[in-house]
Design a protein around this motif. Sequence first.
Motif, PDB file in Angstrom:
ATOM      1  N   CYS A  45      -0.391   2.818   7.009  1.00  0.00           N
ATOM      2  CA  CYS A  45      -0.203   2.834   5.563  1.00  0.00           C
ATOM      3  C   CYS A  45      -0.837   4.077   4.956  1.00  0.00           C
ATOM      4  CB  CYS A  45      -0.831   1.599   4.912  1.00  0.00           C
ATOM      5  SG  CYS A  45       0.082   0.091   5.220  1.00  0.00           S
ATOM      6  N   LYS A  80       0.826  -1.208   0.000  1.00  0.00           N
ATOM      7  CA  LYS A  80       0.000   0.000   0.000  1.00  0.00           C
ATOM      8  C   LYS A  80       0.864   1.264   0.000  1.00  0.00           C
ATOM      9  CE  LYS A  80      -3.968   2.273   2.036  1.00  0.00           C
ATOM     10  NZ  LYS A  80      -5.016   2.241   3.042  1.00  0.00           N
ATOM     11  N   GLU A  92      -1.185   5.371   1.058  1.00  0.00           N
ATOM     12  CA  GLU A  92      -0.965   4.904  -0.308  1.00  0.00           C
ATOM     13  C   GLU A  92       0.094   5.737  -1.021  1.00  0.00           C
ATOM     14  OE1 GLU A  92      -3.579   3.507  -4.161  1.00  0.00           O
ATOM     15  OE2 GLU A  92      -4.588   4.226  -2.374  1.00  0.00           O
ATOM     16  N   ASN A 113       3.797   1.293  -0.999  1.00  0.00           N
ATOM     17  CA  ASN A 113       4.534   1.119  -2.240  1.00  0.00           C
ATOM     18  C   ASN A 113       6.015   1.446  -2.077  1.00  0.00           C
ATOM     19  OD1 ASN A 113       4.880   0.329  -4.861  1.00  0.00           O
ATOM     20  ND2 ASN A 113       4.111   2.224  -5.760  1.00  0.00           N
TER      21      ASN A 113
END
Length: 183
Positions: A124, A109, A126, A111
Amino acid sequence: MAAEFGCSHYIRKCKLVTPCCDKVYICRCCHDENEEHTVNRRAVTELICACCGLRQPVRATCVICQTRFGKYTCLECNLFDNEDKSQFHCYDCGLCRIGGANNYFHCRKCNTCLALRLIDNHKCVENASRTNCPVCVEDLHTSRTPCYVPKCGHFLHENCCQELLKKGHPLCPICEAPLDNVV
């Protein structure tokens, strides 16, 4: 050895031919510090052996003298380094990281790769690392400066966070959550 083979960023036995301006630099960081544009390291297709001077396609060893350009070599990132930094390539991030793959996990999430101590201990956000540091405005994902992840989940450079705290600004510059768990 560092003066003859490498620069302040990397110890290596090759130089990159930058496709954007057809100039020769030890590394992408040296290029970016001296030019008004950045080089796409993946677009580099040629390098020059620092031992014999042969200009050749990107590869791990010299075609002529068989010099190994770096103890760590990543042909996806065109990264060569003779200094052991426990480098590893993260295919999900699309770049090389330092610190040892066994010390990190890739949060799908967020990344990005995060320290194992954060596996169940971070919020998290995004694509959190695919932004600029809210303090210095440098790209966080490709930065060579370590990042800090406060409890709110926004990313900023560790040194930028320390500067905020020294100046009496103990809040996240994005959401104003406390920066209370500085590592």
